[in-house]
Write a protein that holds these residues in place. Structure first.
Motif, mmCIF file in Angstrom:
data_model
loop_
_atom_site.group_PDB
_atom_site.id
_atom_site.type_symbol
_atom_site.label_atom_id
_atom_site.label_comp_id
_atom_site.label_asym_id
_atom_site.label_seq_id
_atom_site.Cartn_x
_atom_site.Cartn_y
_atom_site.Cartn_z
ATOM 1 N N LYS A 23 53.920 21.985 -46.852
ATOM 2 C CA LYS A 23 55.046 22.406 -46.023
ATOM 3 C C LYS A 23 54.831 23.853 -45.580
ATOM 4 C CE LYS A 23 58.249 19.513 -48.672
ATOM 5 N NZ LYS A 23 59.386 19.541 -49.634
ATOM 6 N N ALA A 24 55.587 24.276 -44.585
ATOM 7 C CA ALA A 24 55.507 25.667 -44.132
ATOM 8 C C ALA A 24 56.012 26.595 -45.243
ATOM 9 C CB ALA A 24 56.352 25.849 -42.876
ATOM 10 N N ARG A 25 55.356 27.716 -45.392
ATOM 11 C CA ARG A 25 55.760 28.665 -46.426
ATOM 12 C C ARG A 25 57.137 29.243 -46.112
ATOM 13 N NH1 ARG A 25 50.904 32.411 -48.787
ATOM 14 N NH2 ARG A 25 49.412 30.743 -49.230
ATOM 15 N N GLU A 26 57.986 29.260 -47.122
ATOM 16 C CA GLU A 26 59.332 29.806 -46.943
ATOM 17 C C GLU A 26 59.309 31.330 -46.949
ATOM 18 O OE1 GLU A 26 62.056 27.644 -49.791
ATOM 19 O OE2 GLU A 26 60.106 26.745 -50.247
ATOM 20 N N TYR A 27 58.393 31.901 -47.712
ATOM 21 C CA TYR A 27 58.344 33.346 -47.864
ATOM 22 C C TYR A 27 56.944 33.856 -47.526
ATOM 23 C CZ TYR A 27 62.314 31.930 -50.794
ATOM 24 O OH TYR A 27 63.459 31.351 -51.264
ATOM 25 N N ARG A 28 56.898 34.921 -46.722
ATOM 26 C CA ARG A 28 55.602 35.500 -46.349
ATOM 27 C C ARG A 28 55.040 36.369 -47.462
ATOM 28 N NH1 ARG A 28 58.823 36.321 -41.875
ATOM 29 N NH2 ARG A 28 59.073 38.534 -42.404
ATOM 30 N N THR A 29 55.910 37.163 -48.085
ATOM 31 C CA THR A 29 55.501 38.057 -49.164
ATOM 32 C C THR A 29 56.595 38.076 -50.231
ATOM 33 O OG1 THR A 29 56.576 40.001 -48.177
ATOM 34 C CG2 THR A 29 54.277 39.545 -47.505
ATOM 35 N N SER A 30 56.310 38.751 -51.322
ATOM 36 C CA SER A 30 57.307 38.864 -52.391
ATOM 37 C C SER A 30 58.523 39.655 -51.936
ATOM 38 C CB SER A 30 56.678 39.534 -53.623
ATOM 39 O OG SER A 30 55.610 38.750 -54.129
ATOM 40 N N LEU A 31 58.303 40.702 -51.141
ATOM 41 C CA LEU A 31 59.427 41.486 -50.632
ATOM 42 C C LEU A 31 60.284 40.656 -49.675
ATOM 43 C CD1 LEU A 31 57.866 45.026 -50.003
ATOM 44 C CD2 LEU A 31 59.578 44.392 -51.715
ATOM 45 N N PHE A 85 66.170 43.101 -67.820
ATOM 46 C CA PHE A 85 65.664 44.018 -66.807
ATOM 47 C C PHE A 85 64.705 43.347 -65.823
ATOM 48 C CE2 PHE A 85 67.042 46.749 -70.246
ATOM 49 C CZ PHE A 85 67.652 47.801 -69.595
ATOM 50 N N VAL A 86 63.951 42.330 -66.262
ATOM 51 C CA VAL A 86 62.883 41.786 -65.409
ATOM 52 C C VAL A 86 63.189 40.393 -64.859
ATOM 53 C CG1 VAL A 86 61.143 43.127 -66.644
ATOM 54 C CG2 VAL A 86 61.589 40.772 -67.347
ATOM 55 N N GLN A 87 64.366 39.845 -65.129
ATOM 56 C CA GLN A 87 64.696 38.506 -64.654
ATOM 57 C C GLN A 87 64.550 38.347 -63.139
ATOM 58 O OE1 GLN A 87 65.209 35.693 -66.096
ATOM 59 N NE2 GLN A 87 66.002 34.469 -64.399
ATOM 60 N N PRO A 88 64.976 39.325 -62.298
ATOM 61 C CA PRO A 88 64.793 39.159 -60.844
ATOM 62 C C PRO A 88 63.333 38.958 -60.448
ATOM 63 C CG PRO A 88 66.377 40.904 -61.276
ATOM 64 C CD PRO A 88 65.786 40.529 -62.600
ATOM 65 N N LEU A 89 62.409 39.618 -61.133
ATOM 66 C CA LEU A 89 60.987 39.463 -60.818
ATOM 67 C C LEU A 89 60.500 38.068 -61.186
ATOM 68 C CD1 LEU A 89 59.748 42.935 -62.100
ATOM 69 C CD2 LEU A 89 59.954 42.210 -59.717
ATOM 70 N N ASP A 90 61.023 37.523 -62.286
ATOM 71 C CA ASP A 90 60.675 36.155 -62.683
ATOM 72 C C ASP A 90 61.131 35.157 -61.625
ATOM 73 O OD1 ASP A 90 59.200 34.936 -64.632
ATOM 74 O OD2 ASP A 90 60.850 34.646 -66.026
ATOM 75 N N LEU A 91 62.337 35.354 -61.111
ATOM 76 C CA LEU A 91 62.870 34.453 -60.088
ATOM 77 C C LEU A 91 62.014 34.506 -58.820
ATOM 78 C CD1 LEU A 91 66.431 33.617 -59.167
ATOM 79 C CD2 LEU A 91 65.077 34.675 -57.378
ATOM 80 N N VAL A 92 61.658 35.710 -58.378
ATOM 81 C CA VAL A 92 60.833 35.845 -57.168
ATOM 82 C C VAL A 92 59.472 35.196 -57.385
ATOM 83 C CG1 VAL A 92 59.663 37.500 -55.654
ATOM 84 C CG2 VAL A 92 62.014 37.926 -56.375
#
Length: 341
Positions: A86-94, A67-74
């Motif tokens: 380096k420049a951040r690839e992601y601004r937020t978790s969403l 159930f929680v694997q996607p959250l682990d990946l993020v």
């Protein structure tokens, strides 16, 4: 039909016998049938065998991981974003979740699931198994549980033992979840967790399987200590408020409050673990010399609060994973007791 009367053996008096009879007097108001041995009347439920405790611990953790694997990946992607100035690839978790779904599809958020399941099969099996056996060993002869400090010591020791056993699967999980953020030419391309383990041994040596073992064990000790202390306090606070009963709603709410404290305490150690386990060796030199080097470089190049990158998915994962693990564990134990009865 006439019922035959059965007389007791000579010298045996049923019920409250006089002194000298072989049947001891029953206490007033006792509902125990006459002649029932006291030991049988006070018999406690049989404890499940040790191998069952270990097995159910792992199965419960594996069920929660689905159930929680996607959250682990993020969380892992966020911790590696902006590495090395380096420049951040992601601004937020969403933003990270949206990018992964857009580029890698729905299957992409479950990348590394096989490694996550193996981590639970090793880490959680060992942790909950050692914890259950340790508590049972410290329990008083009359069944009284050990004091809080003893429980805390057992919990932290069990966490460290589980982390050591689970480190190879942890390394594979970090690398598999990180692969999708790299250009195709730089990806490791592990097909599954077993392919990852075999290739790590063949390409980098067997010691790679325990890379980042110390911060992994340190994180486990911090998580267990923070969870034990904050969960009991949060649960007591909710019960004292008068708005909660001692049920699953209270347990879930207490877990989420406990998760807030646990996440804040353990994330700096967790980002050290993630960076070390994912690092490459360039021209014979590793990217980081150790845990302290990771902390200093993160603070210097990315800022102090970057130590808490991935806070939201880590926190969102921790509470539900804990609750789901113990829900599955409780159901497995109940099913076992029914079958063993």
């Amino acid at each position: 039909m006439r019922t035959a009367s059965i007389s007791p053996p000579a010298g045996v008096t049923l019920g409250r016998g006089p002194p000298g009879s072989r049947c001891p007097p029953l206490p007033a108001g006792s509902g125990t049938p006459p002649g029932t041995p006291p030991a049988m009347a006070a018999e406690r439920p049989k404890s499940s065998p040790k191998w069952v405790k270990f097995l159910f611990g792992g199965l419960a953790g594996m069920g929660a991981t689905v159930f929680v694997q996607p959250l682990d990946l993020v969380k892992n992607r966020m911790q590696l974003s902006g590495e090395g100035a380096k420049a951040r690839e992601y601004r937020t978790s969403l933003h990270a979740l949206g990018s992964i779904l857009r580029r890698e599809g729905l299957r992409g958020v479950y990348t590394g699931l096989s490694a996550g399941l193996l981590r639970q099969a090793t880490y959680t099996t060992t942790r909950l198994g050692v914890y259950s056996v340790g508590l049972e060993a410290l329990r008083a002869p009359d069944g009284t549980p050990p004091p809080f400090l003893a429980k805390a010591a057992v919990g932290m020791s069990a966490g460290a033992a589980g982390a050591f056993v689970g480190t190879p699967a942890e390394v594979a999980l970090i690398r598999m979840t990180a692969d999708g953020r790299l250009p195709p030419a730089e990806r490791r391309g592990y097909r599954n967790v077993f392919d990852a383990l075999v290739r790590m041994v063949r390409e980098e040596g067997p010691t790679t399987l325990w890379r980042g073992c110390i911060p992994t064990m340190a994180r486990a000790v911090v998580v267990n200590a923070a969870q034990l202390a904050s969960y009991s306090q949060a649960k007591q606070f909710l019960l004292d408020s008068g708005r909660f009963q001692d049920d699953i709603v209270c347990h879930f709410s207490a877990s989420m409050l406990s998760g807030l404290v646990t996440t804040a305490a353990s994330m700096p150690v967790d980002i050290v673990k993630t960076r070390i386990q994912n690092m490459r060796t360039i021209d014979g030199k590793p990217e980081y010399r150790g845990g302290l080097d990771v902390l200093l470089k993160v603070i210097r190049y990315e800022g102090f609060f970057s130590l808490w990158k991935g806070f939201t998915p880590y926190y969102a994962r921790l509470g539900p994973h804990t609750v789901l693990t113990f829900i599955f564990l409780e159901q497995l134990n109940r099913a076992y007791q029914r079958l063993a009865a």
